[in-house]
Design a protein around this motif. Structure first.
Motif, short mmCIF file in Angstrom:
data_model
loop_
_atom_site.label_atom_id
_atom_site.label_comp_id
_atom_site.label_asym_id
_atom_site.label_seq_id
_atom_site.Cartn_x
_atom_site.Cartn_y
_atom_site.Cartn_z
N VAL A 165 2.06 -12.45 3.49
CA VAL A 165 2.09 -11.88 4.84
C VAL A 165 2.36 -10.38 4.78
O VAL A 165 1.74 -9.60 5.50
CB VAL A 165 3.15 -12.59 5.70
N GLY A 166 3.29 -9.97 3.91
CA GLY A 166 3.58 -8.55 3.78
C GLY A 166 2.39 -7.74 3.33
O GLY A 166 2.30 -6.54 3.61
N ILE A 167 1.44 -8.37 2.63
CA ILE A 167 0.23 -7.68 2.18
C ILE A 167 -0.89 -7.78 3.21
O ILE A 167 -1.61 -6.81 3.46
CB ILE A 167 -0.22 -8.26 0.82
N LEU A 168 -1.04 -8.95 3.81
CA LEU A 168 -2.16 -9.16 4.73
C LEU A 168 -2.05 -8.27 5.97
O LEU A 168 -3.06 -7.78 6.48
CB LEU A 168 -2.23 -10.63 5.14
N LEU A 169 -0.84 -8.06 6.47
CA LEU A 169 -0.69 -7.27 7.69
C LEU A 169 -1.18 -5.83 7.51
O LEU A 169 -2.03 -5.36 8.28
CB LEU A 169 0.77 -7.30 8.16
#
Length: 530
Positions: free
Chosen positions: A368-372
């Motif tokens: 999630v920290g990367i996808l956002l």
């Protein structure tokens, strides 16, 4: 500093959850499971830390500094549990030791007992799960310790023996202190892996911080709350690293270049050789042979074919991603470690340490920290492409393997740093100074002095990263592009449907694919003695 900042960016995204008030969530956790979570986490840390240290450092010393029947074979065989994911060995032993499983079935048949007539150990507890973790994670310590022991000079060992110290006192007084940074780094890696595990603890019903993260995220739909729980994992990881480094004080562990030569290992005979053989064989049998044979039996019964195109496609995807990620991780770890050696600025060292804490965060949280941020970048690129070219750009970052490789790098950069940084620190600074006096620049010093001496740690980091990426599940499941499956995803899908026999086929493929680089690693490390 730019590279360390980019790697640490997803962690900053997770840390931004602190600006969201989650009082109700923490109150709910305190009233229901917080005590159990921290108790189970403490048990995992103590058992895994103690167990991996004893097994990893002890077996590494025996096969490196001693000679006994089978010691050369055991040098690479002790790495075999490394290729088994924790969730796979958990599935295997759950089926083996279940009431209806083969072990208890054979016990009842031999004794005539029935349910309630005997006591049988239950792995469905924090202690049981910690034992399973220890069986799989001790190779982290073994790899680091053996590499460190191989760099030690036999002149120091012989000096200890000449002074009248026996084998045990030499081990605790000379060998162990010199290898302490590497052993501590391996133990920290094992503890971080145990903290971040989800599949095994979820399967056995053991409440940990990781299960709380997933339940908060998927059960309550509270992503910010899950990120705040993940911050507790980061804090524990940072505390482990800080305690280890503070415990060193101002001690230095480099070895002078004129002492870097090896002698013949001490030959063990009689009962000592038998005891050493038993001590080194038992972890392999329990941690690899027994669960692998059981999985192979289940795979044979399932009727599935390992050479099926589905498994071959998944294996090729896993191999390509793991190889690319291993190269990136080793290159970045070498660059950051060498930059920290040259610059020696506290801010840079703190940033590098912060970037390495991704190993303590579950893969799904990193995803999630990367996808956002990547999704925001994709939208910006798409708007620019439409404005200039009149064409949509699509998902160039978040919808490709780039996002997956970035997640692997953030997740496993600590593996590279934990092996390369201690190896670099063990190189005598006088060698750098001598090269500088002779007119060599930093690049030439790295190429002609450090890289040859770092072949063992770099190869260790590459193989561990390769195997870890092969086994990684949560981040791959969330970030992977469409129609890109890996072996870990296939195993998870079958196991989730309680189709353990089919899941065993993919598990065996993971073991087979991971075996080759592990054997190559052990032989390359052993070649350093010659």
């Amino acid at each position: 500093m730019v590279i360390a900042g980019i790697v640490a960016l997803p962690l900053v995204g997770v840390a931004s959850s602190l600006f969201t008030l989650q009082a109700d969530l923490w109150r709910h956790l305190a009233d229901t499971q917080l005590v159990d979570i921290f108790f189970n986490t403490l048990v995992l840390l103590l058992v895994v830390g103690f167990g991996t240290t004893i097994i990893g450092a002890g077996t590494a010393w025996l096969v490196t500094m001693c000679s006994f029947p089978g010691s050369r074979l055991l040098q690479w065989a002790l790495l075999l549990p490394l290729v088994l994911p924790t969730y796979i060995i958990g599935y295997a032993y759950a089926d083996l030791l279940a009431f209806a499983g083969p072990v208890q079935g054979a016990l009842r048949q031999a004794t005539g007992w029935s349910r309630g007539d005997y006591w049988f150990p239950d792995l469905g507890s924090a202690g049981g799960v910690a034992l399973l973790f220890t069986l799989v994670l001790y190779p982290y310590v073994y790899l680091a310790a053996r590499t460190a022991f191989l760099t030690q000079s036999h002149a120091l060992i012989e000096a200890s023996r000449i002074l009248g110290h026996g084998p045990w006192r030499t081990f605790f007084g000379v060998g162990l202190p010199l290898a302490r940074p590497a052993i501590a780094a391996g133990v920290v890696l094992a503890l971080l892996e145990a903290l971040a595990d989800f599949g095994t603890v979820q399967y056995y019903g053991v409440q940990t911080l990781t299960t709380a993260i997933y339940r908060t995220w998927y059960g309550l739909g509270n992503r910010e709350g899950a990120a705040q729980i993940a911050l507790v994992l980061i804090a524990i990881a940072g505390l482990l690293i800080l305690v280890e480094r503070r415990s060193r004080g101002r001690a230095r562990y480099s070895i002078a270049s004129n002492l870097r030569h090896q002698g013949d290992p001490a030959e063990l005979r009689s009962w000592m050789a038998a005891a050493a053989l038993l001590a080194c064989t038992l972890p392999i049998v329990v941690g690899f042979v027994v669960p692998t044979l059981h999985l192979a039996q289940l795979a044979w019964r399932s009727g599935a074919v390992v050479g099926d195109s589905r498994f071959l496609g998944d294996a090729l995807n896993s191999l390509g991603l793991a190889a690319a990620a291993a190269v990136i991780i080793v290159a970045l770890a070498l660059f950051l470690s060498y930059a920290g050696r040259l610059v020696r600025r506290r801010a840079l060292n703190r940033l590098i340490e912060f970037a390495a804490l991704g190993y303590a965060i579950p893969g799904a949280v990193i995803a999630v920290g990367i996808l956002l941020p990547l999704a925001l970048a994709d939208h910006g690129i798409d708007r620019l492409s439409r404005a200039i070219l009149g064409l949509p750009s699509g998902l160039l970052l978040s919808g490709t393997a780039f996002a997956l490789l970035l997640a692997y790098t953030v997740r496993f950069l600590a593996v590279g740093l934990a092996n390369i940084a201690p190896g670099l620190a063990a190189i005598d600074p006088a060698m750098d100074a001598s090269a500088r006096v002779l007119g060599a620049g930093p690049r030439e010093v790295l190429r002609r002095i450090h890289l040859p001496l770092l072949r063992g740690p770099m190869l260790t980091a590459a193989v561990v990263a390769f195997v870890e990426v092969m086994k990684e599940l949560p981040a791959t499941l969330l970030i992977r592009p469409f129609n890109l499956d890996t072996l870990a995803i296939g195993v998870y899908r079958f196991a989730s449907d309680e189709r353990l026999a089919q899941a065993a086929v993919g598990s065996i493929v993971i073991v087979v694919v991971s075996l080759a680089p592990v054997i190559v690693l052990s032989r390359a490390i052993a070649a350093r003695r010659r």
